[in-house]
Design a protein around this motif. Sequence first.
Motif, PDB file in Angstrom:
ATOM      1  N   GLU A  30       0.810  -1.230   0.000  1.00  0.00           N
ATOM      2  CA  GLU A  30       0.000   0.000   0.000  1.00  0.00           C
ATOM      3  C   GLU A  30       0.841   1.277   0.000  1.00  0.00           C
ATOM      4  OE1 GLU A  30      -3.568   0.348   1.924  1.00  0.00           O
ATOM      5  OE2 GLU A  30      -4.169  -1.615   1.176  1.00  0.00           O
ATOM      6  N   ILE A  31       2.157   1.164   0.153  1.00  0.00           N
ATOM      7  CA  ILE A  31       3.006   2.342   0.336  1.00  0.00           C
ATOM      8  C   ILE A  31       3.522   2.863  -1.003  1.00  0.00           C
ATOM      9  CG2 ILE A  31       5.110   3.200   1.463  1.00  0.00           C
ATOM     10  CD1 ILE A  31       2.865   2.375   3.416  1.00  0.00           C
ATOM     11  N   LYS A  32       3.372   4.173  -1.212  1.00  0.00           N
ATOM     12  CA  LYS A  32       3.872   4.763  -2.454  1.00  0.00           C
ATOM     13  C   LYS A  32       5.395   4.674  -2.474  1.00  0.00           C
ATOM     14  CE  LYS A  32       3.479   9.479  -0.699  1.00  0.00           C
ATOM     15  NZ  LYS A  32       2.743  10.725  -0.813  1.00  0.00           N
ATOM     16  N   GLY A  33       5.912   4.428  -3.657  1.00  0.00           N
ATOM     17  CA  GLY A  33       7.347   4.248  -3.820  1.00  0.00           C
ATOM     18  C   GLY A  33       7.769   2.797  -3.760  1.00  0.00           C
ATOM     19  N   VAL A  34       6.901   1.927  -3.246  1.00  0.00           N
ATOM     20  CA  VAL A  34       7.207   0.494  -3.196  1.00  0.00           C
ATOM     21  C   VAL A  34       6.904  -0.096  -4.568  1.00  0.00           C
ATOM     22  CG1 VAL A  34       6.535  -1.731  -2.204  1.00  0.00           C
ATOM     23  CG2 VAL A  34       6.877   0.265  -0.714  1.00  0.00           C
ATOM     24  N   GLU A  35       7.916  -0.705  -5.147  1.00  0.00           N
ATOM     25  CA  GLU A  35       7.800  -1.274  -6.491  1.00  0.00           C
ATOM     26  C   GLU A  35       7.317  -2.723  -6.443  1.00  0.00           C
ATOM     27  OE1 GLU A  35       8.952   0.410  -9.472  1.00  0.00           O
ATOM     28  OE2 GLU A  35       9.144   2.215  -8.263  1.00  0.00           O
ATOM     29  N   ASN A  36       7.932  -3.546  -5.575  1.00  0.00           N
ATOM     30  CA  ASN A  36       7.605  -4.960  -5.457  1.00  0.00           C
ATOM     31  C   ASN A  36       7.781  -5.404  -4.015  1.00  0.00           C
ATOM     32  OD1 ASN A  36       9.196  -4.798  -8.316  1.00  0.00           O
ATOM     33  ND2 ASN A  36       7.436  -6.158  -8.438  1.00  0.00           N
ATOM     34  N   VAL A  37       6.978  -6.363  -3.615  1.00  0.00           N
ATOM     35  CA  VAL A  37       7.115  -6.992  -2.308  1.00  0.00           C
ATOM     36  C   VAL A  37       7.039  -8.499  -2.530  1.00  0.00           C
ATOM     37  CG1 VAL A  37       6.253  -7.156   0.055  1.00  0.00           C
ATOM     38  CG2 VAL A  37       5.882  -5.051  -1.252  1.00  0.00           C
ATOM     39  N   PHE A  38       8.047  -9.210  -2.037  1.00  0.00           N
ATOM     40  CA  PHE A  38       8.104 -10.655  -2.194  1.00  0.00           C
ATOM     41  C   PHE A  38       8.166 -11.313  -0.825  1.00  0.00           C
ATOM     42  CE2 PHE A  38      10.179  -8.777  -5.896  1.00  0.00           C
ATOM     43  CZ  PHE A  38       9.438  -9.329  -6.923  1.00  0.00           C
ATOM     44  N   SER A  39       7.318 -12.304  -0.602  1.00  0.00           N
ATOM     45  CA  SER A  39       7.354 -13.065   0.637  1.00  0.00           C
ATOM     46  C   SER A  39       8.407 -14.162   0.518  1.00  0.00           C
ATOM     47  CB  SER A  39       5.984 -13.693   0.925  1.00  0.00           C
ATOM     48  OG  SER A  39       5.046 -12.689   1.237  1.00  0.00           O
ATOM     49  N   GLY A  40       9.109 -14.403   1.630  1.00  0.00           N
ATOM     50  CA  GLY A  40      10.130 -15.439   1.611  1.00  0.00           C
ATOM     51  C   GLY A  40      10.652 -15.741   2.997  1.00  0.00           C
ATOM     52  N   ALA A 173      -6.032  -1.046   8.395  1.00  0.00           N
ATOM     53  CA  ALA A 173      -6.803   0.092   8.936  1.00  0.00           C
ATOM     54  C   ALA A 173      -5.881   0.982   9.770  1.00  0.00           C
ATOM     55  CB  ALA A 173      -7.974  -0.406   9.767  1.00  0.00           C
ATOM     56  N   LYS A 174      -5.033   0.369  10.580  1.00  0.00           N
ATOM     57  CA  LYS A 174      -4.075   1.118  11.393  1.00  0.00           C
ATOM     58  C   LYS A 174      -3.091   1.865  10.493  1.00  0.00           C
ATOM     59  CE  LYS A 174      -0.572   0.408  14.979  1.00  0.00           C
ATOM     60  NZ  LYS A 174       0.147  -0.598  15.776  1.00  0.00           N
ATOM     61  N   LEU A 175      -2.604   1.200   9.463  1.00  0.00           N
ATOM     62  CA  LEU A 175      -1.687   1.822   8.503  1.00  0.00           C
ATOM     63  C   LEU A 175      -2.334   3.043   7.867  1.00  0.00           C
ATOM     64  CD1 LEU A 175       0.901   1.680   6.613  1.00  0.00           C
ATOM     65  CD2 LEU A 175      -0.589   0.404   5.056  1.00  0.00           C
ATOM     66  N   ARG A 176      -3.559   2.898   7.408  1.00  0.00           N
ATOM     67  CA  ARG A 176      -4.262   3.996   6.731  1.00  0.00           C
ATOM     68  C   ARG A 176      -4.492   5.178   7.654  1.00  0.00           C
ATOM     69  NH1 ARG A 176      -7.797  -0.701   4.284  1.00  0.00           N
ATOM     70  NH2 ARG A 176      -6.428  -1.259   2.543  1.00  0.00           N
ATOM     71  N   LYS A 177      -4.676   4.913   8.936  1.00  0.00           N
ATOM     72  CA  LYS A 177      -4.873   5.983   9.908  1.00  0.00           C
ATOM     73  C   LYS A 177      -3.551   6.673  10.253  1.00  0.00           C
ATOM     74  CE  LYS A 177      -6.859   6.887  14.434  1.00  0.00           C
ATOM     75  NZ  LYS A 177      -7.468   6.336  15.640  1.00  0.00           N
ATOM     76  N   ASP A 181      -0.407   9.726   4.551  1.00  0.00           N
ATOM     77  CA  ASP A 181       0.403  10.507   3.612  1.00  0.00           C
ATOM     78  C   ASP A 181       1.391   9.645   2.819  1.00  0.00           C
ATOM     79  OD1 ASP A 181       1.779  10.040   6.090  1.00  0.00           O
ATOM     80  OD2 ASP A 181       3.226  11.607   5.558  1.00  0.00           O
ATOM     81  N   LYS A 182       1.574   8.397   3.215  1.00  0.00           N
ATOM     82  CA  LYS A 182       2.536   7.525   2.539  1.00  0.00           C
ATOM     83  C   LYS A 182       1.871   6.477   1.648  1.00  0.00           C
ATOM     84  CE  LYS A 182       6.070   8.114   6.084  1.00  0.00           C
ATOM     85  NZ  LYS A 182       5.381   9.209   6.758  1.00  0.00           N
ATOM     86  N   LEU A 183       0.564   6.530   1.543  1.00  0.00           N
ATOM     87  CA  LEU A 183      -0.168   5.515   0.791  1.00  0.00           C
ATOM     88  C   LEU A 183      -0.214   5.827  -0.693  1.00  0.00           C
ATOM     89  CD1 LEU A 183      -3.166   4.922   3.199  1.00  0.00           C
ATOM     90  CD2 LEU A 183      -1.011   3.645   3.066  1.00  0.00           C
ATOM     91  N   LYS A 184      -0.215   4.774  -1.489  1.00  0.00           N
ATOM     92  CA  LYS A 184      -0.315   4.924  -2.942  1.00  0.00           C
ATOM     93  C   LYS A 184      -1.610   5.624  -3.337  1.00  0.00           C
ATOM     94  CE  LYS A 184       2.564   0.993  -4.158  1.00  0.00           C
ATOM     95  NZ  LYS A 184       2.628  -0.392  -4.613  1.00  0.00           N
ATOM     96  N   SER A 185      -2.672   5.355  -2.611  1.00  0.00           N
ATOM     97  CA  SER A 185      -3.963   5.933  -2.949  1.00  0.00           C
ATOM     98  C   SER A 185      -4.198   7.300  -2.325  1.00  0.00           C
ATOM     99  CB  SER A 185      -5.079   4.983  -2.529  1.00  0.00           C
ATOM    100  OG  SER A 185      -5.020   4.746  -1.131  1.00  0.00           O
TER     101      SER A 185
END
Length: 186
Positions: A30-40, A173-177, A181-185
């Motif tokens: 959800e964070i702007k500037g993040v290109e890819n996220v990979f679980s591992g 929900a906590k992140l959005r609150k 200002d850092k969200l892609k949307s």
Amino acid sequence: MDEPVVSNSKIAMMTVGGGCFWCVEAVFNEIKGVENVFSGYMGGTVPGKPTYREVCSGLTGHAEVVQVKFDASVISYEDLLVVFMTSHDPTILNGQGADLGTQYRCVIYYYDGSQKDTAQLVVKEIASYYENPIFTEVSPAETFHLAEDVHQKYYANNPTEAYCIAMIQPKLAKLRKMHADKLKSA
């Protein structure tokens, strides 16, 4: 088709673990500037590529992690660490919620001295906001093992699963609150 060239981008990488990688991946996606996220998986003591089942046993020493590729000209490593440290409870040793064991430990893996210094600083600064001690490890990065396909973009592919509703949606929900200002949307 050729990918567009972005001359101002500065792609960097971070790897962190804070409970189940499905939760951490959903937050960073959800964070702007993040290109890819990979679980591992990272930080284990057994040879070869571990499987989800092996890591979940707690016997391999690996942590469930996400590897985040981000544009440092859009969001800083420090800002991403603050998001990370405030999107889960770093005062719980080896777990989050019902996910318990060393595979769910809170850890920041660093790739160079600058990342190490920044991680240690953020952990120290964040500690003053918590009543209990922080259990976040700051460790040198090791080999990253990509998790199986079913674990990639888990929340995006399974938003109505019970685990996603109970565990991931409250984190989002906590992140959005806290970090609107850092969200892609945003």
